[in-house]
Each structure stands twice: as structure tokens, then as C-alpha cells.
Design a protein around this motif. Structure first.
Motif, PDB file in Angstrom:
ATOM      1  N   PRO A 293       0.813  -1.238   0.000  1.00 42.01           N
ATOM      2  CA  PRO A 293       0.000   0.000   0.000  1.00 42.01           C
ATOM      3  C   PRO A 293       0.833   1.268   0.000  1.00 42.01           C
ATOM      4  CG  PRO A 293      -0.048  -1.054   2.154  1.00 42.01           C
ATOM      5  CD  PRO A 293       0.623  -2.010   1.237  1.00 42.01           C
ATOM      6  N   TRP A 294       2.041   1.205   0.532  1.00 46.08           N
ATOM      7  CA  TRP A 294       2.901   2.384   0.543  1.00 46.08           C
ATOM      8  C   TRP A 294       3.302   2.773  -0.883  1.00 46.08           C
ATOM      9  CZ3 TRP A 294       8.765   2.548   1.164  1.00 46.08           C
ATOM     10  CH2 TRP A 294       9.202   3.862   1.367  1.00 46.08           C
ATOM     11  N   HIS A 295       3.492   1.774  -1.747  1.00 45.21           N
ATOM     12  CA  HIS A 295       3.862   2.040  -3.138  1.00 45.21           C
ATOM     13  C   HIS A 295       2.651   2.224  -4.051  1.00 45.21           C
ATOM     14  CE1 HIS A 295       8.217   0.295  -2.850  1.00 45.21           C
ATOM     15  NE2 HIS A 295       8.083   1.470  -2.303  1.00 45.21           N
ATOM     16  N   HIS A 296       1.455   2.009  -3.506  1.00 50.02           N
ATOM     17  CA  HIS A 296       0.245   2.160  -4.334  1.00 50.02           C
ATOM     18  C   HIS A 296       0.127   3.607  -4.807  1.00 50.02           C
ATOM     19  CE1 HIS A 296      -4.001   2.205  -5.471  1.00 50.02           C
ATOM     20  NE2 HIS A 296      -3.944   0.879  -5.474  1.00 50.02           N
ATOM     21  N   PRO A 297      -0.157   3.839  -6.085  1.00 53.89           N
ATOM     22  CA  PRO A 297      -0.186   5.224  -6.597  1.00 53.89           C
ATOM     23  C   PRO A 297      -1.271   6.083  -5.981  1.00 53.89           C
ATOM     24  CG  PRO A 297      -0.986   3.667  -8.248  1.00 53.89           C
ATOM     25  CD  PRO A 297      -0.411   2.843  -7.157  1.00 53.89           C
ATOM     26  N   GLY A 298      -2.311   5.473  -5.406  1.00 51.98           N
ATOM     27  CA  GLY A 298      -3.403   6.270  -4.862  1.00 51.98           C
ATOM     28  C   GLY A 298      -3.286   6.559  -3.381  1.00 51.98           C
ATOM     29  N   THR A 299      -2.229   6.125  -2.724  1.00 56.84           N
ATOM     30  CA  THR A 299      -2.103   6.332  -1.282  1.00 56.84           C
ATOM     31  C   THR A 299      -1.121   7.468  -0.979  1.00 56.84           C
ATOM     32  OG1 THR A 299      -0.332   4.669  -1.135  1.00 56.84           O
ATOM     33  CG2 THR A 299      -2.597   3.910  -0.811  1.00 56.84           C
ATOM     34  N   ARG A 300      -1.280   8.038   0.217  1.00 56.93           N
ATOM     35  CA  ARG A 300      -0.384   9.102   0.700  1.00 56.93           C
ATOM     36  C   ARG A 300       0.057   8.730   2.107  1.00 56.93           C
ATOM     37  NH1 ARG A 300      -3.072  14.718   0.562  1.00 56.93           N
ATOM     38  NH2 ARG A 300      -0.916  15.262   1.119  1.00 56.93           N
ATOM     39  N   ILE A 301       1.107   7.938   2.183  1.00 61.79           N
ATOM     40  CA  ILE A 301       1.534   7.363   3.456  1.00 61.79           C
ATOM     41  C   ILE A 301       2.972   7.770   3.763  1.00 61.79           C
ATOM     42  CG2 ILE A 301       1.784   5.246   4.809  1.00 61.79           C
ATOM     43  CD1 ILE A 301       0.053   3.837   2.779  1.00 61.79           C
ATOM     44  N   THR A 302       3.191   8.132   5.010  1.00 66.88           N
ATOM     45  CA  THR A 302       4.542   8.191   5.563  1.00 66.88           C
ATOM     46  C   THR A 302       4.650   7.017   6.524  1.00 66.88           C
ATOM     47  OG1 THR A 302       4.702  10.588   5.371  1.00 66.88           O
ATOM     48  CG2 THR A 302       6.172   9.512   6.941  1.00 66.88           C
ATOM     49  N   LEU A 303       5.558   6.115   6.240  1.00 66.05           N
ATOM     50  CA  LEU A 303       5.673   4.867   6.999  1.00 66.05           C
ATOM     51  C   LEU A 303       6.750   5.016   8.073  1.00 66.05           C
ATOM     52  CD1 LEU A 303       4.711   1.898   7.191  1.00 66.05           C
ATOM     53  CD2 LEU A 303       6.561   1.299   5.607  1.00 66.05           C
ATOM     54  N   VAL A 304       6.390   4.718   9.318  1.00 67.80           N
ATOM     55  CA  VAL A 304       7.327   4.764  10.440  1.00 67.80           C
ATOM     56  C   VAL A 304       7.378   3.379  11.076  1.00 67.80           C
ATOM     57  CG1 VAL A 304       7.899   5.802  12.663  1.00 67.80           C
ATOM     58  CG2 VAL A 304       6.859   7.202  10.873  1.00 67.80           C
ATOM     59  N   LEU A 305       8.531   2.737  10.988  1.00 64.82           N
ATOM     60  CA  LEU A 305       8.745   1.432  11.608  1.00 64.82           C
ATOM     61  C   LEU A 305       9.509   1.645  12.902  1.00 64.82           C
ATOM     62  CD1 LEU A 305       9.837  -0.553   8.423  1.00 64.82           C
ATOM     63  CD2 LEU A 305       7.576  -0.476   9.458  1.00 64.82           C
ATOM     64  N   CYS A 306       8.977   1.147  14.014  1.00 70.64           N
ATOM     65  CA  CYS A 306       9.544   1.430  15.328  1.00 70.64           C
ATOM     66  C   CYS A 306       9.692   0.129  16.105  1.00 70.64           C
ATOM     67  CB  CYS A 306       8.643   2.413  16.085  1.00 70.64           C
ATOM     68  SG  CYS A 306       9.250   2.876  17.712  1.00 70.64           S
ATOM     69  N   GLY A 307      10.840  -0.047  16.751  1.00 72.28           N
ATOM     70  CA  GLY A 307      11.029  -1.231  17.587  1.00 72.28           C
ATOM     71  C   GLY A 307      12.495  -1.553  17.787  1.00 72.28           C
ATOM     72  N   ALA A 308      12.787  -2.223  18.890  1.00 71.48           N
ATOM     73  CA  ALA A 308      14.163  -2.640  19.182  1.00 71.48           C
ATOM     74  C   ALA A 308      14.534  -3.797  18.261  1.00 71.48           C
ATOM     75  CB  ALA A 308      14.284  -3.056  20.648  1.00 71.48           C
ATOM     76  N   GLY A 309      15.408  -3.531  17.298  1.00 69.79           N
ATOM     77  CA  GLY A 309      15.772  -4.539  16.316  1.00 69.79           C
ATOM     78  C   GLY A 309      15.018  -4.419  15.018  1.00 69.79           C
ATOM     79  N   SER A 310      14.233  -3.348  14.857  1.00 66.07           N
ATOM     80  CA  SER A 310      13.467  -3.189  13.618  1.00 66.07           C
ATOM     81  C   SER A 310      14.387  -2.991  12.418  1.00 66.07           C
ATOM     82  CB  SER A 310      12.497  -2.010  13.751  1.00 66.07           C
ATOM     83  OG  SER A 310      13.194  -0.830  14.117  1.00 66.07           O
TER      84      SER A 310
END
Length: 326
Positions: A293-310
Motif C-alpha cells: 500500500p505504501w507504493h500504491h499510486p493512490g495512497t499518501r503514506i509516511t511509513l514509520v517502523l519502530c522497535g528494538a531490532g526493527s
């Protein structure tokens, strides 16, 4: 000492034993008697730890700014701590730490790093502060008395006690903007206009989630924030259900994956920060699902991955890791 104590407890300790122990240890007989007394009364069979003055990172930075001038560091410690060791002792402390591997940065490097940090903070403030919040901050600053401490500006605008949703604080504690929080704010603030991705990682308990929550508590109008909890041992179906649950879409759960993905893509068509907490649990298929969905042309997403070891989980999918901006 343990053997001497055993003999002492059995009532069989003699002066000859103490003299032999002193000879083996290479110390005076009176020293052995003093050790025995300390062991009886304090239960201590090792040397009493001696207080050792340590130089903080701020002290080393002051020394670097002074070009290694110890007299300047001595005056700095007097102003900040009051009681300080002599200049000769300070020389020995610095020499000890340098021999242990500490590196004294160049004065030019320190000044350049400080300027870079100030620039990064300015970029983060411009990216994350809305005009309304900026006006409110100015009004609050005007209301402060002139004697108010400047450290009050470090408390986030989330209430008098610094409370923040999703962050548990001990009684009397407050959230403040440390350099790490400012780094997270800068990274997220720069990723939002580009709809990019950010990975926040570090040791457990360091405040990663709190830093992200402080950052996202000040996003500009028109943006939404969605927190996606990662289930234990997640699968693609489990992540799909977690994303749908986090988006709180109306109606029943779609009965096919295609309908579910279409509903997610439609909901993500508005500007949104998608935070995936505990991202270290994600296997490659789940990361691929989030990338879709992040690469989908119709979406507007800022993706934040959080975690120890992410960051280690992210490295398993190079095509996603290569697109992470910070």
C-alpha cells in the motif's frame, strides 16, 4: 581473608596466622588486622570503593571547544559543579580517559556539528509546527514571566504535566525534548512531505515509542496518525487484519484479501502517518505487505517502523530498506 575469617569464627585464629597472611599478601600485619575488623563489622572483604570524578560528554565538549585548554575546563567545572579537583588532578583524569580510548574532537568539528544540529532542529520545527501551534507558542511565551527558566521550553505542548497519550509517566515526571527526540522529529518531519519511510530503533526501554508519540503530537493539519500494533508471530493475514482494525473502517471485515486491500488503499488515500510499533517481529512477507500500500499510486503514506531490532528486520527486505530515508 575468607580462610582467616573461618579460623576466626572457629576461635582458632592466632597471631601466627595473621602474620603468615600478611607475608603472603605483602602488607603490614596491622593492615591484615584492620581488614579482619572490616570483614567482621561490615561484611566486606574487598577494598572500599573510592569516589571517582567522571567527566560528562558536556565537559568533553567544553574541552574540545577550548582547543584542549585544561584551564578553561577547570573554570567550566567550577561554574557548573562548584567543588572541583585541582588542575593537576584534572590533567590526570583527562590523560587517563585518553589512554582508555577517549578521543578529543577537533574544535572545528565540534562547532560544525553544533551548527548542523541547530539546522536539523530548525528543519524539524518548520516541518512539524503548524501556524496555529506557532501562534499559540508565541502567546504562551509572551505570558511567561521574565524570570521563567528557559528549560520550560523543552516541555512538549501536551498539558501542564507533559502527559502524552500512550506514554506512562511516574508521578512528577515530565517529557522533555532530548537530542534523540529532536532527531526523530527531524527524520519524520522531512519524510512527511516526501511520503517516505523512517525506521526508529534502539535498545529496549530507551524511549523510541515516546519519541515518536511526541513527534506525531504536533503534525500539521490535514494529516492523520494510525498506529498499527504488530501481533505476536504475525502472518500476512494477521497484519491485514491489524491494519484494518487500526484504520477503524466501518462495516464488516471483507471476506476476500482483494476487497480488504482495496478498502485499505482507499482509506490511505488521505495524508496519513502509518506507525508500525514492534516492527522487529515482522517477517519478510509482512514487510512486503506493508510495502504494497505504501507504493500504491493512490495512497499518501509516511511509513514509520519502530522497535528494538526493527533495523535488522528491515534489512531482510532490501527493496524496502533502500527506500528508508532515515
Amino acid at each position: 581473608m575468607a580462610r582467616l575469617l573461618e579460623l576466626d569464627a572457629a576461635g582458632a585464629l592466632t597471631t601466627a596466622h595473621v602474620r603468615a597472611g600478611a607475608q603472603v599478601g605483602g602488607v603490614n600485619v596491622r593492615t591484615v588486622w584492620r581488614w579482619l575488623e572490616a570483614a567482621r563489622t561490615e561484611g566486606r572483604m574487598e577494598r572500599r570503593p573510592r569516589a571517582r570524578l567522571e567527566l560528562s560528554d558536556q565537559d568533553w565538549e567544553a574541552l574540545a571547544q577550548a582547543g584542549g585548554n585544561m584551564s578553561v575546563l577547570h573554570r567550566h567545572l567550577k561554574e557548573s559543579r562548584g567543588e572541583v579537583p585541582s588542575l593537576a588532578s584534572l590533567h590526570r583524569m583527562v590523560r587517563r580517559d585518553l589512554q582508555a580510548g577517549r578521543v578529543l574532537p577537533d574544535r572545528t568539528v565540534v562547532r560544525r556539528e553544533r551548527e548542523k544540529q541547530q539546522t536539523r532542529q530548525a528543519l524539524a520545527d518548520l516541518a512539524l509546527a503548524s501556524p496555529r501551534q506557532a501562534d499559540a507558542a508565541k502567546e504562551a511565551a509572551l505570558r511567561l514571566p521574565r524570570s521563567a527558566p528557559t528549560a520550560a521550553s523543552a516541555v512538549p505542548p501536551s498539558g501542564e504535566s507533559g502527559a502524552l497519550a500512550g506514554v506512562a509517566l511516574p508521578t512528577g515526571a515530565q517529557l522533555v525534548r532530548t537530542s534523540s527526540v529532536r532527531a526523530v522529529s527531524e527524520a519524520v518531519g522531512q519524510a512527511m512531505p516526501a511520503e517516505g519511510a523512517v525506521c526508529v530503533f534502539g535498545d529496549p526501554g530507551r524511549g523510541k515509542t515516546a519519541a515518536v508519540r511526541m513527534t506525531l503530537g504536533e503534525i500539521p493539519p490535514g494529516w492523520k496518525v494510525t498506529w498499527v500494533p504488530v501481533p505476536v508471530r504475525p502472518s500476512v493475514a494477521g497484519m491485514r487484519r491489524a491494519v484494518l482494525g487500526a484504520l477503524a473502517l466501518p462495516g464488516r471485515f471483507p471476506h476476500t484479501s482483494a476487497l480488504a486491500d482495496a478498502a485499505v488503499a482507499e482509506a490511505l488515500g488521505e495524508a496519513r502517518v502509518l506507525v508500525v510499533d514492534e516492527a522487529q517481529r515482522l517477517p519478510v512477507p509482512c514487510l512486503e505487505y506493508l510495502q504494497s500500500p505504501w507504493h500504491h499510486p493512490g495512497t499518501r503514506i509516511t511509513l514509520v517502523l519502530c522497535g528494538a531490532g526493527s533495523e535488522r528486520a528491515l534489512s531482510r527486505l532490501p527493496q524496502l530498506a533502500s527506500r528508508v530515508g532515515a
